[in-house]
Design a protein around this motif. Structure first.
Motif, PDB file in Angstrom:
ATOM      1  N   PRO A 124      57.607  50.032 -18.258  1.00 43.47           N
ATOM      2  CA  PRO A 124      56.807  49.142 -17.425  1.00 43.47           C
ATOM      3  C   PRO A 124      56.373  47.880 -18.170  1.00 43.47           C
ATOM      4  O   PRO A 124      56.331  47.872 -19.405  1.00 43.47           O
ATOM      5  CB  PRO A 124      55.594  50.004 -17.062  1.00 43.47           C
ATOM      6  N   ARG A 125      56.057  46.862 -17.390  1.00 47.78           N
ATOM      7  CA  ARG A 125      55.682  45.572 -17.951  1.00 47.78           C
ATOM      8  C   ARG A 125      54.316  45.629 -18.636  1.00 47.78           C
ATOM      9  O   ARG A 125      53.436  46.377 -18.226  1.00 47.78           O
ATOM     10  CB  ARG A 125      55.630  44.521 -16.838  1.00 47.78           C
ATOM     11  N   PRO A 126      54.116  44.795 -19.676  1.00 43.08           N
ATOM     12  CA  PRO A 126      52.775  44.665 -20.253  1.00 43.08           C
ATOM     13  C   PRO A 126      51.801  44.103 -19.226  1.00 43.08           C
ATOM     14  O   PRO A 126      52.194  43.470 -18.235  1.00 43.08           O
ATOM     15  CB  PRO A 126      52.982  43.680 -21.408  1.00 43.08           C
ATOM     16  N   THR A 127      50.526  44.321 -19.459  1.00 42.71           N
ATOM     17  CA  THR A 127      49.478  43.822 -18.565  1.00 42.71           C
ATOM     18  C   THR A 127      48.463  43.032 -19.384  1.00 42.71           C
ATOM     19  O   THR A 127      48.382  43.177 -20.605  1.00 42.71           O
ATOM     20  CB  THR A 127      48.760  44.972 -17.847  1.00 42.71           C
ATOM     21  N   ALA A 128      47.680  42.209 -18.697  1.00 44.15           N
ATOM     22  CA  ALA A 128      46.653  41.418 -19.379  1.00 44.15           C
ATOM     23  C   ALA A 128      45.508  41.142 -18.425  1.00 44.15           C
ATOM     24  O   ALA A 128      45.705  41.024 -17.204  1.00 44.15           O
ATOM     25  CB  ALA A 128      47.241  40.103 -19.887  1.00 44.15           C
ATOM     26  N   SER A 129      44.310  41.021 -18.985  1.00 42.33           N
ATOM     27  CA  SER A 129      43.148  40.684 -18.163  1.00 42.33           C
ATOM     28  C   SER A 129      43.308  39.283 -17.591  1.00 42.33           C
ATOM     29  O   SER A 129      43.826  38.378 -18.241  1.00 42.33           O
ATOM     30  CB  SER A 129      41.868  40.771 -18.999  1.00 42.33           C
ATOM     31  N   SER A 130      42.833  39.106 -16.362  1.00 36.20           N
ATOM     32  CA  SER A 130      42.965  37.819 -15.694  1.00 36.20           C
ATOM     33  C   SER A 130      41.983  37.754 -14.533  1.00 36.20           C
ATOM     34  O   SER A 130      41.519  38.787 -14.037  1.00 36.20           O
ATOM     35  CB  SER A 130      44.395  37.633 -15.167  1.00 36.20           C
ATOM     36  N   GLU A 319      39.826  33.452 -24.447  1.00 36.97           N
ATOM     37  CA  GLU A 319      39.528  34.164 -23.217  1.00 36.97           C
ATOM     38  C   GLU A 319      40.583  35.215 -22.876  1.00 36.97           C
ATOM     39  O   GLU A 319      40.289  36.182 -22.180  1.00 36.97           O
ATOM     40  CB  GLU A 319      39.445  33.171 -22.039  1.00 36.97           C
ATOM     41  N   GLN A 320      41.816  34.995 -23.335  1.00 37.04           N
ATOM     42  CA  GLN A 320      42.935  35.846 -22.930  1.00 37.04           C
ATOM     43  C   GLN A 320      43.853  36.154 -24.098  1.00 37.04           C
ATOM     44  O   GLN A 320      43.958  35.376 -25.053  1.00 37.04           O
ATOM     45  CB  GLN A 320      43.786  35.130 -21.863  1.00 37.04           C
ATOM     46  N   ALA A 321      44.539  37.264 -24.015  1.00 35.89           N
ATOM     47  CA  ALA A 321      45.747  37.541 -24.799  1.00 35.89           C
ATOM     48  C   ALA A 321      46.840  37.783 -23.766  1.00 35.89           C
ATOM     49  O   ALA A 321      46.714  38.659 -22.905  1.00 35.89           O
ATOM     50  CB  ALA A 321      45.571  38.768 -25.679  1.00 35.89           C
ATOM     51  N   VAL A 322      47.913  37.005 -23.808  1.00 39.41           N
ATOM     52  CA  VAL A 322      48.942  37.046 -22.770  1.00 39.41           C
ATOM     53  C   VAL A 322      50.246  37.543 -23.380  1.00 39.41           C
ATOM     54  O   VAL A 322      50.930  36.796 -24.095  1.00 39.41           O
ATOM     55  CB  VAL A 322      49.137  35.655 -22.144  1.00 39.41           C
TER      56      VAL A 322
END
Length: 744
Positions: A124-130, A319-322
């Motif tokens: 499955p694909r990686p996920t990230a907070s958004s 704010e993010q790690a993508v």
């Protein structure tokens, strides 16, 4: 004879004469030979690393004509007879130009075509907070409305609002796993679990007082959500089935962005940097019920890069790690804050071009227990643009979309070289979330201060296009009109009144109304080394004069910073600004002279809450320690309350027109001046909110409260603490770090 018939007869005669002259008997002449030609190269437009890909070229040179191939990565196939088909395996990602050269009839003709080479996306694909997610199963988009306390459900095609769901205080990010949507509610310290079909709330998972959850992402393997607890300095795993916290792990202060890879790797970003650099933490989440810290990575400052196209400094406000679609690397959008340069530190003053700018950092991931590394040359600094607030990869991973918050645009870059691939301007106020449709043809942009999402066709980036749709996501505006306008301007670098060439806004140092906790060299401003003071909780000037040297007495005095270091034209007309003593700080009042400047002041003055301290614990031993610390604080011997008396916990004020300043023994060579003159002392800061504002003191020279109380107070000028032992100092710290909105 009609003219047309005469023309036809004449034409027929001419044709007959031509036939006689060429064939003698009117027979059709032989066709001229077809010239040698090469057609287009056929083959896929996308190739995966390590997998064979084949190309075909059509030509009229005959079956035995030699064909040579160049695969654009240094690989080639020499000319060989009948080699109109060639196959190749690419070992490095990027954009390639494939060329075929055919030899025939004594000539060489070539054809070429572009190709994108990417690592194969993980499944499955990686996920990230958004702040925004795409629900492909239901063809929907979910988005948070932080100020409105709601989430919105949008139909993807055609784009339209389905529902706005009132939910909680300050929802910050959300994530999707199966039929469950998780929302991180920062204001009420919960993770809300919603039904993805209709938005009905399934559960509210408490995360603890002062935890301030921010980032949430789904475990790609299913079954859990991972949450960053910004206030508590932890990462937590929440079971989606049991709706309960199954594991918590300390990860250091200010965790915000979080990403998950299917191999069990969690990537957690520390929101605020230190003078040493920014920090990324790898968490081993192979067993969500037993989170374990792996390695941390320090992103050190850039040094010696000040120019009109780059600057020194540290990555700030991560704010993010993508993660890339294959999960092998991650992109970190942020702002590069120049706390390296300045007149005291390097002899060179900060300019509007060298103070701050948008930056991308790239890190390589090696698994849940392996140390990450920053790719050499992997930082990309944007010219003429401020904070990079969010990013998103295209589905195949060849492009990366980057939201530029204050400039209100999206920059599109090649995901490997960071070369320009396009841009979209005017995407709305303060874009903070991006997501693409699964086919990559549409980009959804959440502009949280426009209270809207804009949808763009990105199938062709060769020219700018207007949005396909703009969907308002919040039905009722929660802020007063002047406060909303002020907040929009506070975040807006693109307004030439605020800054020159979109580099800076008030949010560059005070995102979310907080402080960046960095120490800047403002010597060229007539000041010195200055640790950024948070705005949250202080209500503008409600806690007294502004800044460590009390050089402003109204929020509108920021007009001087705007016109000076930020190089904006200012919000006051020039003739008004230069009337009387208004063009000096502490001079004639500026309030009431510019509706927009007053609106900025209204927003800053609305920041009246410090929040809850995460240091408080319902534990008898801690309560006893804190109570003893309170007694020490209010004791006549320690004398803390003589300057830090409640309810403001400060004596900051003007008395007979002069500020109340104190020399507590912390002034040094870098402390500089006050308004270009002598610095007699420091304005007393409030003690509310201490748990989130380290380092301490005007010059940031105390990394901890213990350093304030002991190391930086050897002569007892900053209250008497020399008589306190380690236990008593710990008790005093327990009290100081729990002075929040609830303390009388």
């Amino acid at each position: 004879m009609p003219p047309r018939r005469a023309w036809l007869l004449a034409s027929a005669a001419m044709v007959g004469a031509w036939g006689a002259s060429c064939g003698g008997d009117g027979a059709k002449p032989p066709s001229p030979p077809v010239p040698f030609s090469v057609g287009d190269i056929e083959g896929p437009a996308l190739a995966y690393l390590g997998e064979e890909i084949c190309f075909d070229v059509a030509h009229t040179g005959g079956a035995g004509a030699p064909v040579a191939w160049n695969f654009g990565d240094g690989g080639s196939a020499p000319a060989a007879e009948g080699a109109s088909r060639a196959c190749h395996v690419y070992q490095k990602p990027g954009r390639r130009l494939v060329a075929a050269t055919v030899q025939a009839e004594g000539r060489k003709l070539s054809a070429s075509r572009g190709l994108v080479v990417v690592p194969k996306p993980a499944e499955p694909r990686p996920t990230a907070s958004s702040t925004i997610v795409f629900d492909a199963a239901r063809d929907r988009v979910w988005v948070v409305n932080p100020d409105s306390g709601s989430v919105a459900i949008l139909a993807a095609d055609p784009p339209a609002l389905v529902a706005e769901i009132p939910l909680c205080k300050s929802p910050r990010t959300l994530a999707l796993e199966g039929d469950t949507v998780a929302v991180a509610c920062q204001g009420d310290e919960t993770l809300r679990l919603l039904d993805a079909e209709d938005g009905a709330q399934r559960a509210s998972v408490p995360l603890g007082p002062g935890s301030a959850p921010f980032g949430v992402t789904a475990d790609p393997r299913g079954g859990a959500f991972f949450v960053t607890l910004f206030g508590a300095g932890e990462a937590a795993a929440v079971s989606s089935a049991a709706a309960s916290v199954i594991s918590r792990l300390p990860v250091g202060p200010d965790p915000r962005g979080i990403a998950a890879i299917a191999d069990g790797t969690l990537v957690v970003t520390r929101w605020r940097a230190s003078d040493a650099g920014a920090v990324v933490t790898i968490v081993d989440a192979r067993e969500p019920a037993a989170l374990a810290e792996g390695k941390t990575l320090l992103l050190p400052p850039d040094i010696g890069l000040d120019s009109d196209t780059n600057n020194s400094g540290v990555p700030s406000f991560l704010e993010q790690a993508v993660p890339s679609p294959d999960g092998g690397r991650a992109i970190l959008p942020s702002l590069k804050a120049n706390i390296v340069s300045g007149s005291f530190r390097t002899g060179e003053p900060l300019t509007f071009e060298t103070t701050a700018r948008a930056i991308l950092s790239e890190i390589e991931l090696g698994g849940p227990t392996s140390p990450p590394s920053e790719r050499a040359g992997g930082r990309y600094a944007f010219d003429d643009l401020d904070f990079a607030s969010a990013a998103a990869f295209s589905p195949e991973g060849s492009l990366i979309y980057v939201a530029i918050q204050g400039a209100e645009r999206v920059e599109v870059r090649d995901a490997f070289s960071f070369d320009v691939a396009g841009s979209i301007d005017g995407v709305g106020h303060a874009p903070q979330g991006l997501v693409t449709s699964p086919d990559g043809k549409r980009l959804w942009v959440q502009a949280f201060l426009s209270r809207a999402v804009r949808v763009y066709d990105v199938s062709d980036l060769s020219s700018p296009r207007p949005p396909l749709a703009e969907i308002v996501t919040a039905g009722e505006e929660p802020l007063a009109p002047d406060v909303l306008l002020g907040k929009q301007l506070f975040y807006m670098s693109r307004d030439p009144r605020m800054s020159r060439t979109s580099y800076l806004s008030c949010a560059s140092c005070h995102l979310d109304g907080e402080g960046d906790n960095l120490t800047w060299d403002f010597t060229d401003r007539g000041e010195g080394l200055r640790n950024t003071t948070p705005l949250a909780g202080r209500g503008g000037a409600a806690h007294g004069p502004l800044h460590w040297s009390a050089n402003f007495d109204e929020v509108q005095d920021f007009e001087h910073d705007i016109r000076g270091p930020m190089a904006g034209t200012g919000f006051l007309p020039d003739d008004v600004f230069h009337t009387g003593t208004r063009d000096t700080t502490l001079g004639d009042p500026k309030a009431g002279l510019s509706p927009d400047l007053d609106a900025i002041a209204a927003y800053v003055s609305s920041l009246a809450s410090f929040g809850k301290s995460p240091r408080w614990r319902e534990d008898p031993a801690f309560i006893a320690s804190r109570d003893n610390g309170r007694k020490i604080f209010f004791s006549a011997e320690a004398g803390c309350a003589s300057c830090h008396a409640p309810p403001r916990f400060t004596d900051s004020a003007f008395v007979a027109g002069a500020p109340v300043l104190h020399d507590v023994g912390t002034l040094g060579p870098g402390s500089g001046k006050r308004l270009g003159g002598p610095l007699a002392g420091i304005d007393t800061p409030t003690l509310r909110g201490l748990w989130s504002s380290a380092p301490y003191l005007h010059d940031g020279s105390a990394p901890t409260l213990r350093a304030v109380l002991r190391d930086r107070n050897p002569a007892d000028q900053h209250g008497k603490t020399s008589h306190l032992g380690d236990v008593e100092l710990s008790d005093l710290e327990s009290y100081l770090l729990t002075i929040d909105d609830g303390e009388p």
